[in-house]
Write a protein that holds these residues in place. Structure first.
Motif, PDB file in Angstrom:
ATOM      1  N   TYR A 193      22.957  76.649   1.253  1.00 38.64           N
ATOM      2  CA  TYR A 193      22.165  77.704   0.631  1.00 38.64           C
ATOM      3  C   TYR A 193      22.533  79.038   1.288  1.00 38.64           C
ATOM      4  O   TYR A 193      23.051  79.068   2.402  1.00 38.64           O
ATOM      5  N   PRO A 225      17.808  79.530   4.454  1.00 41.58           N
ATOM      6  CA  PRO A 225      17.001  78.310   4.458  1.00 41.58           C
ATOM      7  C   PRO A 225      15.952  78.300   3.341  1.00 41.58           C
ATOM      8  O   PRO A 225      15.348  79.326   3.028  1.00 41.58           O
ATOM      9  N   ILE A 226      15.783  77.127   2.726  1.00 37.88           N
ATOM     10  CA  ILE A 226      14.759  76.912   1.705  1.00 37.88           C
ATOM     11  C   ILE A 226      13.975  75.686   2.134  1.00 37.88           C
ATOM     12  O   ILE A 226      14.548  74.603   2.290  1.00 37.88           O
ATOM     13  N   ASP A 227      12.695  75.862   2.348  1.00 34.12           N
ATOM     14  CA  ASP A 227      11.837  74.760   2.799  1.00 34.12           C
ATOM     15  C   ASP A 227      12.418  74.074   4.036  1.00 34.12           C
ATOM     16  O   ASP A 227      12.386  72.856   4.159  1.00 34.12           O
ATOM     17  N   GLY A 228      12.997  74.865   4.937  1.00 30.84           N
ATOM     18  CA  GLY A 228      13.539  74.329   6.173  1.00 30.84           C
ATOM     19  C   GLY A 228      14.898  73.670   6.042  1.00 30.84           C
ATOM     20  O   GLY A 228      15.432  73.163   7.014  1.00 30.84           O
ATOM     21  N   ARG A 229      15.455  73.667   4.827  1.00 27.15           N
ATOM     22  CA  ARG A 229      16.772  73.049   4.614  1.00 27.15           C
ATOM     23  C   ARG A 229      17.826  74.138   4.451  1.00 27.15           C
ATOM     24  O   ARG A 229      17.543  75.212   3.949  1.00 27.15           O
ATOM     25  N   ASN A 230      19.037  73.827   4.853  1.00 29.96           N
ATOM     26  CA  ASN A 230      20.136  74.788   4.761  1.00 29.96           C
ATOM     27  C   ASN A 230      21.094  74.510   3.616  1.00 29.96           C
ATOM     28  O   ASN A 230      22.036  75.259   3.407  1.00 29.96           O
ATOM     29  N   GLU A 271      22.259  71.241   0.297  1.00 35.31           N
ATOM     30  CA  GLU A 271      22.025  69.950  -0.336  1.00 35.31           C
ATOM     31  C   GLU A 271      23.345  69.406  -0.864  1.00 35.31           C
ATOM     32  O   GLU A 271      24.315  70.134  -1.002  1.00 35.31           O
TER      33      GLU A 271
END
Length: 143
Positions: free
Chosen positions: A65, A68-73, A75
């Motif tokens: 990403y 960070p989106i919702d703690g994720r970098n 997918e």
């Protein structure tokens, strides 16, 4: 998107009926380079984005990403047209290819002119053995 050796290691031979893994990797790398250059100039080529979406999914790529989106970098890449979060298997490649073939020339992704054609051209090359790469690829030269 910067590609590393581990990105190429995820490419499975059985996901490429029409081309060698090295040919696919070379085209994918060049497409990513072109996409990065366009992004640096705030430009978009939706056909190229379609090629990239298909290549990333076929290669089981991790797509980062921008932040960070919702703690994720990032997918795993999704199917390019149906947007399924699914591991690449031959049956799903065939399903996505058939869908692309049905859509091309009949439907355009809103706001993304050329995207469907880019996806379809990539599947035609990698899965249907068309022999025609979806983008022009520069040959590597030894110096």
């Amino acid at each position: 998107m910067e590609l590393m050796g581990r990105d190429f290691d995820r490419i499975r031979r059985e996901h490429l009926r029409g081309v060698k893994v090295t040919e696919f990797a070379h085209l994918w790398w060049q497409a990513e380079q072109r996409g990065d250059a366009l992004r640096a100039e705030d430009q978009v080529d939706w056909y190229l984005v379609g090629v990239l979406a298909a290549c990333r999914w076929i290669a089981n790529a991790w797509v980062p990403y921008d932040g960070p989106i919702d703690g994720r970098n990032g997918e795993m890449a999704k199917t390019p047209l149906t947007l399924k979060s699914a591991w690449v298997i031959e049956e799903l490649i065939e399903e996505e290819t058939l869908y692309a073939e049905r859509l091309v020339g009949r439907w355009e992704w809103p706001g993304r002119p050329g995207y469907v054609e880019g996806v379809a051209a990539t599947f035609a090359w990698t899965w249907r053995r068309s022999g025609v790469p979806p983008i022009q690829v520069e040959q590597a030269h030894a110096s």
